[in-house]
Write an enzyme that holds these catalytic residues in place. Structure first.
Site, mmCIF file in Angstrom:
data_model
loop_
_atom_site.group_PDB
_atom_site.id
_atom_site.type_symbol
_atom_site.label_atom_id
_atom_site.label_comp_id
_atom_site.label_asym_id
_atom_site.label_seq_id
_atom_site.Cartn_x
_atom_site.Cartn_y
_atom_site.Cartn_z
ATOM 1 N N GLY A 102 -84.432 -57.439 -5.301
ATOM 2 C CA GLY A 102 -82.979 -57.477 -5.427
ATOM 3 C C GLY A 102 -82.454 -56.753 -4.249
ATOM 4 O O GLY A 102 -82.690 -57.115 -3.145
ATOM 5 N N CYS A 103 -81.845 -55.753 -4.432
ATOM 6 C CA CYS A 103 -81.563 -55.048 -3.227
ATOM 7 C C CYS A 103 -81.194 -53.661 -3.448
ATOM 8 O O CYS A 103 -81.301 -53.178 -4.509
ATOM 9 C CB CYS A 103 -80.582 -55.725 -2.405
ATOM 10 S SG CYS A 103 -81.607 -56.643 -1.368
ATOM 11 N N VAL A 104 -80.802 -53.095 -2.468
ATOM 12 C CA VAL A 104 -81.017 -51.744 -2.177
ATOM 13 C C VAL A 104 -79.851 -51.175 -1.479
ATOM 14 O O VAL A 104 -78.808 -51.673 -1.362
ATOM 15 C CB VAL A 104 -82.293 -51.633 -1.377
ATOM 16 C CG1 VAL A 104 -83.428 -51.404 -2.264
ATOM 17 C CG2 VAL A 104 -82.526 -52.737 -0.447
ATOM 18 N N THR B 198 -78.591 -51.678 -8.004
ATOM 19 C CA THR B 198 -79.915 -52.268 -8.101
ATOM 20 C C THR B 198 -80.900 -51.398 -8.837
ATOM 21 O O THR B 198 -81.738 -51.882 -9.565
ATOM 22 C CB THR B 198 -80.468 -52.507 -6.697
ATOM 23 O OG1 THR B 198 -80.351 -51.289 -5.973
ATOM 24 C CG2 THR B 198 -79.699 -53.590 -6.011
#
Lengths: 104, 501
Positions: A102-104, B198
């Site tokens: 996913g991301c960060v 996230t």
């Protein structure tokens, strides 16, 4: 990381059930995984799954929806129809690949 | 003499130019920086522009004033990089040959990549704040806003400064309240992720803050188009979110010259090593700043820490030796939460953001993942630090290796989190390592990642005890490649784990 019995075979997975070893997957296992999340695989599903497997083999990272669309030539709308709800995660799960970062 | 060319004179490019010039004489290393124009923008300031905290002129300075003597600044667009022949071609026909190349051109918002993202409502009811111009236009739009549906939307990940959309939402909530139109405004945060952020603990804490402020959260939204006529954003699974004012964060892509040069992936990001930032396909190219594929935030703090690691490795690279210093993905992000308060996040590749305190030298401990006034003031003070210390390569009192001091590490199994003892968190002394092999991720006291409370696993956790017997008797021969099942300590669950989608 747990090991689970899937179809009488021990399979290494993470806490969410995603496979952790690329080589433990085969198409029979893919069909079993699909069944587990209520998917019946058509030829078109298999085209997507084979693209994902081949793409991962080259770069060790699961393709995103965008990449599957631009490089694999599958429309994002179609991916939502084939793998309803959360296509990126479902595709990765059935293809025996890590959940897309996913991301960060 | 070796020639080093830096593409991009932004945060990472300017920092590394300063540090290289200080470390190497002009006889040893010729340095050239290439950028389009002479305007260096303080990008973290864009967020505040729509609310009148900053004026545009406070956020722009000239690039050359931050570059030391002995660095050539070339102002021109880049046509392409010929990596095999180590040459950069500019659009005016000039060619710059190099021995080493640093790509620091980052990513840019591309509204036109979304259907309807360049439609007639752009600049009217469709806005953004990821460029100076867009942020200025949004300031005007906010001043004209009299209530209705305000939607903050992220197109896709990764984006630079991934917390900025949340910060904008918190600041907008405060702004609407102070202008007496909060009651008349429905505020919605739309994200392609499955939560507010996230990482699990941060997602939980920030998601709670959204709901406490009465902000609706729409998750897993993969946008198909912006419908300019109906004033709705439409997802691929046919969800529609109507808006009177849309603040969208467009798709972020690397520049087109990356694609023309055959150096990038499908987002024009240059695939690079997670520890050394060395381009995977070309050992003499390094990617600093947002333009690479590091699996951590695209943020100034990451650029800063990655530049430090690059500087530690560059002498070895010049000597043709292995690179021995590894980046751990450390990122620090201040999150504005409105009403003069802020939060601080710290995380790396292995460790998600936790609650606790951050032991900042000089200014004392800052609350992690918790609102405080000091975090807000530290964020505002950072503009001064950026212009006066960071860009010029002056040392800052922060380490590039993340420490777990003061962090409440949450374990999947333990309800009460304990702060890590200081001794467990001392970063590994990488520089002293005698091994020539590249140092991989330093992992002192690696914690397991906690799960969000909202998503319990459907299957019981495996216990640490002996293997659970399977109902079907003895195990069949283990067909797994490379795994010796007789020494495998992990328990075998009788059935598959079904993920929650």
């Amino acid at each position: 990381m747990p090991t689970t019995m899937i179809g009488r075979r021990p399979i290494d997975v993470n806490d969410e059930g995603f496979l952790t070893a690329y080589d433990q997957w085969d198409e029979e296992l893919g069909a079993t995984l699909a069944e587990l999340i209520g998917l019946e695989l058509t030829d078109r599903h298999w085209q997507v799954l084979r693209f994902l497997r081949a793409d991962y083999a080259g770069r060790k990272e699961t393709a995103t929806l965008r990449r599957t669309s631009t490089l694999g030539g599958f429309g994002i709308k179609e991916l939502f129809t084939l793998f309803p709800g959360k296509p990126a995660k479902k595709m990765a799960y059935v293809a025996g690949l890590p959940k897309p970062k996913g991301c960060v | 003499m070796k020639r080093l060319v830096i593409l991009g004179g932004g945060t990472a490019g300017t920092m590394v130019a300063n540090k290289l010039r200080a470390a190497y004489s002009q006889d040893e290393l010729a340095l050239t920086v290439v950028d389009l124009d002479d305007q260096h923008h303080y990008q973290p300031g864009y967020l505040f522009l729509p609310f009148g905290t900053y004026r545009a002129q406070q956020l722009v300075r000239s690039r050359h004033s931050f570059l030391p003597d002995g660095v050539d600044l070339v102002l021109c667009e880049i046509d392409r990089v010929d990596a095999p022949f180590k040459t950069v071609y500019l659009t005016d026909g000039r060619a710059l040959s190099y021995d080493y190349l640093i790509i620091a051109t980052g990513v840019q918002p591309r509204p036109e990549a979304t259907t309807g993202g360049d439609g007639p409502e752009v600049g009217v009811s469709v806005h953004s704040f990821y460029t100076l111009e867009a942020a200025k236009e949004l300031a005007e739009a906010l001043r004209r806003f009299r209530g209705g549906k305000l939607v903050v939307h992220i197109t896709d990940m990764p984006i630079k400064c991934p917390v900025a959309p949340l910060e904008f939402t918190f600041l907008a909530e405060e702004w609407l309240t102070k202008h007496g139109i909060r009651e008349k405004t429905e505020l919605t945060y739309v994200t392609p992720l499955d939560g507010a952020f996230t990482k699990p603990v941060a997602s939980r804490e920030l998601g709670t803050m959204l709901s406490e402020k009465g902000i609706h959260l729409e998750t897993d939204f993969t946008i198909e188009r912006i419908d300019n006529d109906a004033k709705e954003i439409v997802s691929y699974d046919d969800r529609r979110v109507p808006f009177d004012l849309l603040v969208t964060i467009p798709l972020n892509l690397g520049p087109d010259y990356i694609a023309r040069s055959g150096l990038g992936d499908d987002l024009n990001l240059v695939p690079c090593d997670q520890q050394t930032m060395q381009a995977l396909a070309h050992p003499d190219i390094f990617v600093l700043g947002d333009g690479g594929t590091l699996l951590t935030s695209k943020a100034g703090s990451v650029a800063h820490f990655a530049v430090d690691i690059f500087m530690e490795n560059f002498p070895a690279h010049l000597a043709g030796a292995e690179l021995t210093h590894g980046f751990d993905g450390h990122a620090n992000c201040f999150i504005e939460s409105g009403y003069g308060k802020g939060l601080l996040l710290g995380f790396n590749y292995d460790t998600q953001p936790y609650t606790g305190t951050f032991p900042a030298p000089l200014i004392g401990p800052l609350a992690l993942l918790k609102e405080s006034r000091l975090n807000h003031l530290a964020k505002l003070a950072f503009r001064w630090v950026y212009w006066n210390m960071l860009l010029r390569g002056r040392p800052l009192p922060f380490t590039n290796k993340m420490s777990l001091v003061g962090k409440r590490v949450e374990d999947a199994g333990s309800a009460s989190a304990q702060p890590m003892p200081a001794k467990a968190s001392a970063p590994a002394p990488l520089a002293a390592s005698p091994k020539p092999a590249p140092v991989r991720k330093p992992a002192p006291a690696r914690p397991s990642i906690g799960k969000p409370a909202a998503k319990p696993s459907p299957t019981p956790r495996p216990s640490a005890g002996p293997a659970t017997p399977t109902p079907s008797g003895p195990l069949p021969p283990d067909p797994r490649k490379g795994v010796d099942s007789t020494t495998d300590p992990s328990p075998v669950l009788p059935g598959p784990i079904k993920p929650t989608f």
